[in-house]
Design an enzyme around this catalytic site. Structure first.
Site, PDB file in Angstrom:
ATOM      1  CG  ASP A 140      -4.068   6.031   0.801  1.00  0.00           C
ATOM      2  OD1 ASP A 140      -4.940   5.245   1.165  1.00  0.00           O
ATOM      3  OD2 ASP A 140      -3.899   7.162   1.313  1.00  0.00           O
ATOM      4  CD  GLU A 170      -8.667   5.064  -1.101  1.00  0.00           C
ATOM      5  OE1 GLU A 170      -9.506   4.810  -0.242  1.00  0.00           O
ATOM      6  OE2 GLU A 170      -7.670   5.769  -0.868  1.00  0.00           O
ATOM      7  CG  HIS A 203      -8.532  -0.266   5.407  1.00  0.00           C
ATOM      8  ND1 HIS A 203      -8.544  -0.380   4.025  1.00  0.00           N
ATOM      9  CD2 HIS A 203      -7.926   0.919   5.660  1.00  0.00           C
ATOM     10  CE1 HIS A 203      -7.971   0.674   3.495  1.00  0.00           C
ATOM     11  NE2 HIS A 203      -7.582   1.475   4.460  1.00  0.00           N
ATOM     12  CG  ASP A 204     -10.804   3.190   4.429  1.00  0.00           C
ATOM     13  OD1 ASP A 204     -10.170   3.280   5.489  1.00  0.00           O
ATOM     14  OD2 ASP A 204     -10.300   3.410   3.306  1.00  0.00           O
ATOM     15  CG  ASP A 209      -2.188   0.675   1.110  1.00  0.00           C
ATOM     16  OD1 ASP A 209      -2.203   1.737   0.468  1.00  0.00           O
ATOM     17  OD2 ASP A 209      -3.185   0.183   1.655  1.00  0.00           O
TER      18      ASP A 209
HETATM   19  C1  GLC Z   1      -7.363   6.026   2.243  1.00  0.00           C
HETATM   20  C2  GLC Z   1      -7.224   4.847   3.164  1.00  0.00           C
HETATM   21  C3  GLC Z   1      -7.671   5.256   4.531  1.00  0.00           C
HETATM   22  C4  GLC Z   1      -6.795   6.394   5.001  1.00  0.00           C
HETATM   23  C5  GLC Z   1      -6.798   7.539   4.006  1.00  0.00           C
HETATM   24  C6  GLC Z   1      -5.692   8.508   4.285  1.00  0.00           C
HETATM   25  O1  GLC Z   1      -8.687   6.381   2.060  1.00  0.00           O
HETATM   26  O2  GLC Z   1      -7.928   3.749   2.664  1.00  0.00           O
HETATM   27  O3  GLC Z   1      -7.630   4.206   5.445  1.00  0.00           O
HETATM   28  O4  GLC Z   1      -7.249   6.864   6.243  1.00  0.00           O
HETATM   29  O5  GLC Z   1      -6.602   7.088   2.698  1.00  0.00           O
HETATM   30  O6  GLC Z   1      -4.460   7.959   3.929  1.00  0.00           O
END
Ligand code: GLC
Length: 522
Positions: free
Chosen positions: A207, A260, A322-323, A105
């Site tokens: 990310d 993402e 995880h979000d 990641d």
């Molecule tokens: C992404 C991750 C999340 C994190 C955010 C900031 O959305 O999935 O868990 O808090 O980025 O890095």
């Protein structure tokens, strides 16, 4: 590439199923109540048993853990909480020995405020690294624009008394945004990719990668104060992604990227594949905002087909991560729905991303308000430790872990489920095996079957003479459908049917909240 067709020799990530691990919550071997790299290594037999192809690890890099690792202080080292570089190298080697892959990641939009780069940048207005982040003049009572942080509530800007300027952070003040307009930042970040590519990682989940390019004038959002996250689509990001792609392409082995891209328009998400010169894949988060509703799912599947097929973009599917609250939870907690959702996730055209624990049918843990760990305050439930065993401690050595276990851990744990062929874990295993044995499911074309019956989502996958029809009843009633062609049941999500049973003729009946994989009878 023509619509709905894949190359005869697809890269590994197009036929793979990826399993996301949140390292804090996977398996603890040190006894501190927090999972670690050695814990992941010790559980590789579970991933192999299940039959997934790759694991994606949420960040394990050096971090003060303000956002549990999504605040990176050194991209090229491992946080001691999780292990060290040697542990990571050993994990990589072991995963590869088992024929699986590793996706790390990578967090390119922001660093930790404890990263050396930011500490230098902050140290004075004329530091050579000042421009590595977004510093803007202003008075302490008026942030430079109307952007709000995703969390915690408040402006996306923090005023630095010492230098009399504001710095930008789309997330917490501990996560300052990197200035990708600066070529030195781009070069330094490319080096962090090379560091891991040289060590043999197979790809990166990137990310909030759609936010890396920013208009240097940082104009107000026209829609009013808010987070740009769900709407920001800045042309320079595409230029940065092309540079990133060239870094990956310089290596052999089909190293891949999955972005993402938190934009909810599939047409816009598809532009992040570029002309096959930007991201290899992007998450399409429409799926996580869709309930257990056949019409809504038909729109999501059709939306993905219409957006990705014409540009040859390989789709992805995700239900949990995880979000978000786990999908079993979002769909109402019903065990039958959780089982039918296995077919939904694993049989659509594209690369599925599972989230550790969904194969155990987990719902979210309940976390008391005074036990909350997450800086956003809302994501702890889905980050509960994975129960490995039925008994006390569920395979975790500490008396207390960083979060409580999810409900019913004495039943929803790996050991109990792996000896019960009627368990949801076995259903995942069986469908994954079915998928591996079927080029139609792995990479065939996809056609939605319309008008069968209200509440039914059905689609056909075909590759040469291999064909599967998937039907999912998203209602609480048993229904009858007429497919107008004879088919055999290859697999059913109904627990009492047992997975992977002998083929028998499909009579048109589909029990409430269940799914079937059918094979045309020729
Ligand atoms: C992404 C991750 C999340 C994190 C955010 C900031 O959305 O999935 O868990 O808090 O980025 O890095």
């Amino acid at each position: 590439m023509a619509p709905n067709v894949v190359s005869p020799t697809p890269p590994w990530w197009q036929t793979a199923v990826v399993y996301q691990i949140y390292p804090r919550s996977f398996c603890d071997t040190s006894g501190n109540g927090i999972g670690d790299i050695e814990g992941i290594r010790s559980r590789l037999d579970h991933l192999e048993w299940l039959g997934v192809d790759a694991l994606w690890m949420s960040p394990v890099f050096t971090s003060p853990m303000a956002d549990h690792g999504y605040d990176v202080a050194d991209y090229c080292d491992i946080d001691p909480l999780f292990g060290d570089l040697a542990a990571m190298d050993t994990l990589l080697a072991d995963v590869h020995d088992r024929g699986m892959r590793v996706i790390l990641d990578w967090v390119p939009n922001h660093t930790s405020d404890q990263h050396r780069w930011f500490m230098e940048s902050r140290s004075s207005n004329d530091n050579p690294r000042r421009d590595w982040y977004y510093w803007r003049e202003g008075t302490s009572d008026k942030p430079p624009n109307n952007w709000q942080a995703v969390f915690p509530a408040g402006p996306a800007w923090t005023f630095d008394e010492a230098s009399g300027e504001w710095y930008l952070h789309l997330f917490t003040p501990d996560q300052p945004d990197l200035n990708w307009n600066n070529p030195d930042v781009r070069a330094a970040m490319a080096d962090t990719l090379r560091f891991w590519l040289d060590r043999g990682v197979d790809g990166f989940r990137m990310d909030v990668v759609h936010m890396i390019g920013k208009d240097p004038t940082l104009p107000d959002l026209l829609s009013g104060p808010g987070s740009p996250l769900l709407e920001y689509d800045e042309p320079s990001t595409h230029q940065h992604l092309r540079e990133i792609r060239r870094v990956l392409d310089a290596y052999d082995g089909d190293r891949c990227s999955v972005g993402e891209v938190y934009l909810l328009e599939p047409d816009v998400v598809a532009t992040y594949y570029g002309n096959d010169d930007e991201l290899h894949m992007s998450f399409n988060f429409m799926s996580v905002w869709t309930g257990w509703d056949a019409d809504a799912w038909r729109r999501v599947v059709k939306g993905a087909q219409d957006a990705f097929d014409p540009v040859g973009g390989w789709p992805t599917w995700v239900l949990s991560n995880h979000d978000l609250p786990r999908h079993r939870q979002r769909f109402g907690g019903d065990a039958a729905i959780a089982r039918a959702a296995v077919l939904l996730l694993l049989c659509l055209r594209g690369t599925p991303f599972m989230y550790a624990g969904e194969e155990l049918g987990l719902v979210d843990a309940e976390v008391a308000p005074d036990q909350i760990q997450d800086p956003s305050g809302s994501r702890d439930g889905c980050r509960a430790p994975i129960p490995w065993e039925p008994g006390h401690g569920h395979g975790w050595p500490a008396a207390k872990n960083w979060l409580p276990f999810p409900p019913e851990a004495a039943l929803r744990n790996a050991q109990t489920q792996r000896v019960d062929p009627a368990s949801i874990a076995w259903l995942y295993k069986d469908v994954l095996a079915e998928r591996r044995g079927s080029s139609a499911l792995q990479r065939g074309s996809q056609e939605l079957l319309e008008g069968l019956c209200d509440g039914i989502l059905a689609w056909r996958r075909s590759y040469e003479d291999d064909e599967r029809i998937i039907v999912i009843n998203m209602t609480n009633e048993d229904v009858e459908i007429d497919l107008a062609e004879p088919t055999m049941i290859r697999m059913s999500s109904v627990a009492s049917h047992q997975n992977g049973n002998e083929d028998h003729a499909f009579d048109g009946g589909i029990p409430a909240n269940s799914g079937m994989i059918l094979v045309p009878r020729r």
